[in-house]
Design a protein around this motif. Structure first.
Motif, PDB file in Angstrom:
ATOM      1  N   ILE A   1      23.256 -12.861  38.849  1.00 26.42           N
ATOM      2  CA  ILE A   1      24.588 -12.700  38.251  1.00 26.42           C
ATOM      3  C   ILE A   1      25.211 -11.377  38.673  1.00 26.42           C
TER       4      ILE A   1
ATOM      5  N   HIS B   1      29.338  -5.612  29.043  1.00 30.89           N
ATOM      6  CA  HIS B   1      28.238  -6.441  29.551  1.00 30.89           C
ATOM      7  C   HIS B   1      27.074  -5.572  30.017  1.00 30.89           C
TER       8      HIS B   1
ATOM      9  N   GLU C   1      18.374 -10.053  39.688  1.00 27.70           N
ATOM     10  CA  GLU C   1      19.347 -10.758  38.849  1.00 27.70           C
ATOM     11  C   GLU C   1      20.522 -11.263  39.702  1.00 27.70           C
TER      12      GLU C   1
ATOM     13  N   LEU D   1      23.516  -6.817  31.225  1.00 28.79           N
ATOM     14  CA  LEU D   1      23.206  -7.296  32.571  1.00 28.79           C
ATOM     15  C   LEU D   1      22.470  -6.242  33.394  1.00 28.79           C
TER      16      LEU D   1
ATOM     17  N   ARG E   1      26.306 -11.515  42.276  1.00 27.99           N
ATOM     18  CA  ARG E   1      27.552 -12.263  42.466  1.00 27.99           C
ATOM     19  C   ARG E   1      28.767 -11.472  41.993  1.00 27.99           C
TER      20      ARG E   1
END
Length: 364
Positions: free
Chosen positions: A125, A185, A123, A188, A128
């Motif tokens: 995201i 979140h 993943e 994620l 990052r």
């Protein structure tokens, strides 16, 4: 029993060997090496115990437990060394743990996983977000060093107060990252958790919380004892081996403390679970930078030891290089064996530089 667990079981023999070597005076090198090898299986079982207890207490408390005890071995070794006055080694071990996880662990994971699978994905995201947090950590530890370099004779007390303030900010940021990943979140992290579940399988019955709590407590006590032996023999052993405090802290101590995590990250990468492998490597680096380092700064304040965030400039350069190349490699959400080889090459270059670096010849 897996090969990894069998190796850890065999390594337990070094615990009584290290104790015997200490009391029978077999020499500091024997004590140092045997204590280092004895810590490795204890670190692995501490991690396993933490994960098993986390299953019982639920995802929120379990995540907090993992976040707190994820790098307990490194923290215990560093606290013992800090109490003994080896501030230079403790500082070096902080930067070394970050570099080791970003380059050595992630490099081996991508290399060996890439040799088995042509291309692996994860993943982007999450990668990052971890990169952004690591950038903040680098800036935070750079600021006190920059203040010292650009000021005229800043006192040790002022530097420690500045570092303590920065440490509190980093701990708050660490808490915010936990809130982000575990609450607001949490979705994620679903891919990594699914990968873990599929790798380990659904347990038939719940773990025995008393048993694993006892394992965690027992391993923690033994790690503390082995750390005392390791630190007591550190100066004489490294001097005999011709190693500086800088190399010992940046290279040797992190390898000892992170050995179990290294094995876990590589094992799951070989099973094509790159999300989980990346989570182990990057997550451990973040925990060192945002939690372990600040805790050591605050501990130094209360112990009366001059522990601050004024690092050797070359250590900061090495951390910045490690963060830069790790962020570059992980930003696209894919990996292959060549990217792993590049990370390992960067680690090899930095290791050679630390080995020949003449700074901090004495320990303490």
């Amino acid at each position: 029993m897996s090969t990894k667990n069998l190796i850890f079981l065999v390594f337990l023999i070094f615990i009584p060997i290290s104790v015997a070597a200490h009391f029978l005076e077999w020499g500091p090198v024997t004590v140092f090496i045997s204590a280092a090898l004895g810590i490795i299986p204890l670190a692995a079982w501490m991690g396993t115990a933490t994960e098993e207890i986390a299953i019982i207490v639920g995802p929120t408390l379990g995540g907090l437990l993992n976040a707190t005890f994820g790098n307990a071995t490194e923290l215990i070794i560093s606290l013992v060394a800090l109490n003994a006055g080896f501030v230079g080694v403790v500082k070096a071990s902080i930067t070394g743990s970050i570099i080791s996880n970003l380059l050595l662990v992630l490099g081996f994971s991508m290399l060996l996983g890439g040799l088995r699978y042509k291309e692996q994905t994860f993943e982007p995201i999450v990668a990052r977000l971890n990169a952004s947090a690591m950038n903040l950590a680098v800036i935070a530890i750079l600021v006190p060093t920059a203040v010292d370099a650009t000021s005229n004779g800043i006192s040790e007390g002022v530097m420690q107060k500045l570092s303590s303030g920065v440490a509190i900010v980093l701990i708050i940021v660490y808490g915010l990252t936990l809130l982000f990943s575990m609450k607001t979140h949490a979705y994620l992290s679903d891919v990594g958790e699914a990968a873990k579940d599929s790798e380990e399988g659904e347990p038939e019955e719940k773990p025995n919380v008393l048993l694993w709590s006892g394992v965690l407590l027992g391993c923690t006590l033994l790690v503390a004892i082995e750390s005392e032996l390791l630190v007591d023999s550190l100066e004489a052993a490294t001097s005999y081996l011709g190693l500086t405090a800088l190399f010992t802290g940046v290279i040797l101590v992190p390898i000892i403390g992170n050995a179990a995590e290294h094995a876990t990250a590589v094992t799951v990468a070989l099973k094509n679970k790159m999300d989980l492998s990346l989570s182990v490597a990057l997550g451990s680096s973040l925990q060192i930078a945002l939690f372990v380092a600040p805790v050591l700064v605050l501990a130094g304040y209360f112990m009366g030891q001059p522990m601050d965030l004024d690092f050797n400039p070359f250590e900061l350069i090495a951390v910045a290089v490690a963060v830069l190349i790790a962020n570059s490699v992980s930003s696209d959400g894919r990996s292959d064996w060549l990217e792993g080889a590049l990370l390992l090459a960067a680690y090899a270059v930095l290791s050679l530089a630390f080995f020949f670096h003449p700074v901090i010849e004495g320990i303490g």
